[in-house]
Write a protein that holds these residues in place. Structure first.
Motif, PDB file in Angstrom:
ATOM      1  N   TRP A  47      -1.320 -37.244   3.229  1.00 42.10           N
ATOM      2  CA  TRP A  47      -2.134 -36.424   2.323  1.00 42.10           C
ATOM      3  C   TRP A  47      -1.649 -36.650   0.895  1.00 42.10           C
ATOM      4  CZ3 TRP A  47      -6.255 -33.271   3.661  1.00 42.10           C
ATOM      5  CH2 TRP A  47      -6.471 -33.095   5.017  1.00 42.10           C
ATOM      6  N   THR A  81     -11.437 -35.629   2.761  1.00 46.40           N
ATOM      7  CA  THR A  81     -11.292 -34.206   3.052  1.00 46.40           C
ATOM      8  C   THR A  81     -10.309 -33.581   2.068  1.00 46.40           C
ATOM      9  OG1 THR A  81     -11.676 -34.594   5.405  1.00 46.40           O
ATOM     10  CG2 THR A  81     -10.613 -32.519   4.810  1.00 46.40           C
ATOM     11  N   ILE A  86      -8.247 -30.024   1.237  1.00 49.04           N
ATOM     12  CA  ILE A  86      -7.852 -28.706   1.738  1.00 49.04           C
ATOM     13  C   ILE A  86      -7.189 -27.931   0.607  1.00 49.04           C
ATOM     14  CG2 ILE A  86      -7.589 -29.434   4.141  1.00 49.04           C
ATOM     15  CD1 ILE A  86      -4.535 -29.517   3.636  1.00 49.04           C
ATOM     16  N   CYS A 104      -6.587 -19.147   3.554  1.00 49.16           N
ATOM     17  CA  CYS A 104      -6.871 -20.540   3.898  1.00 49.16           C
ATOM     18  C   CYS A 104      -7.989 -20.610   4.923  1.00 49.16           C
ATOM     19  CB  CYS A 104      -5.625 -21.237   4.427  1.00 49.16           C
ATOM     20  SG  CYS A 104      -5.027 -20.616   6.005  1.00 49.16           S
ATOM     21  N   ARG A 138      -9.981 -22.992   8.263  1.00 47.66           N
ATOM     22  CA  ARG A 138      -9.622 -23.469   9.596  1.00 47.66           C
ATOM     23  C   ARG A 138      -8.785 -24.742   9.585  1.00 47.66           C
ATOM     24  NH1 ARG A 138     -14.053 -21.561  13.571  1.00 47.66           N
ATOM     25  NH2 ARG A 138     -15.058 -20.024  12.290  1.00 47.66           N
ATOM     26  N   HIS A 139      -9.137 -25.670   8.708  1.00 52.30           N
ATOM     27  CA  HIS A 139      -8.420 -26.944   8.668  1.00 52.30           C
ATOM     28  C   HIS A 139      -6.953 -26.716   8.298  1.00 52.30           C
ATOM     29  CE1 HIS A 139      -9.270 -31.443   8.000  1.00 52.30           C
ATOM     30  NE2 HIS A 139      -7.998 -31.296   8.252  1.00 52.30           N
ATOM     31  N   VAL A 140      -6.723 -25.886   7.293  1.00 55.48           N
ATOM     32  CA  VAL A 140      -5.353 -25.574   6.887  1.00 55.48           C
ATOM     33  C   VAL A 140      -4.638 -24.815   7.990  1.00 55.48           C
ATOM     34  CG1 VAL A 140      -3.916 -24.356   5.207  1.00 55.48           C
ATOM     35  CG2 VAL A 140      -5.938 -25.587   4.439  1.00 55.48           C
ATOM     36  N   ALA A 184      -5.021 -25.106  11.217  1.00 58.10           N
ATOM     37  CA  ALA A 184      -4.585 -26.065  12.235  1.00 58.10           C
ATOM     38  C   ALA A 184      -3.392 -26.883  11.750  1.00 58.10           C
ATOM     39  CB  ALA A 184      -5.745 -26.990  12.602  1.00 58.10           C
ATOM     40  N   LEU A 185      -3.427 -27.325  10.495  1.00 58.27           N
ATOM     41  CA  LEU A 185      -2.308 -28.086   9.942  1.00 58.27           C
ATOM     42  C   LEU A 185      -1.051 -27.235   9.823  1.00 58.27           C
ATOM     43  CD1 LEU A 185      -4.222 -30.097   7.218  1.00 58.27           C
ATOM     44  CD2 LEU A 185      -3.059 -31.053   9.216  1.00 58.27           C
TER      45      LEU A 185
END
Length: 94
Positions: free
Chosen positions: A44, A62, A64, A75, A77-79, A81-82
């Motif tokens: 990233w 992408t 975030i 935050c 959903r993507h954050v 999960a990360l």
């Protein structure tokens, strides 16, 4: 283990359905999280945060972001999960 009230459970379900998580990302660990995301295994790229953001990263089209409103982090959903992946594997050497 602490019991979670029904009111708190409903609030968490509403937030999850909305796609936002509050106070998930720990403010004091944001630099460590950003370094983990930017390492050679994850790739990233850090970006300059916009107003109200404490973290902004980009990879493969992408972007975030973690927002901070002065009292809590926010935050998507993507954050989420990360963040959980970071908590599980931050010290793991492949």
């Amino acid at each position: 283990m602490k019991k979670i009230s029904l009111k708190s459970q409903r609030k968490m379900q509403q937030d999850a359905a909305r796609g936002r998580w509050y106070n998930l990302v720990e403010l004091r660990r944001v630099p460590e999280f950003a370094a983990w995301l930017a390492d050679e295994n994850h790739g990233w790229l850090g970006q300059s945060p916009d107003d109200g953001e404490i973290l902004r990263m980009h990879r493969d089209g992408t972007t975030i972001a973690v927002r901070y409103d002065g009292r809590r982090t926010i935050c998507g959903r993507h954050v989420m999960a990360l963040w959980y992946t970071f908590l599980c594997f931050r010290n793991h050497q492949f």
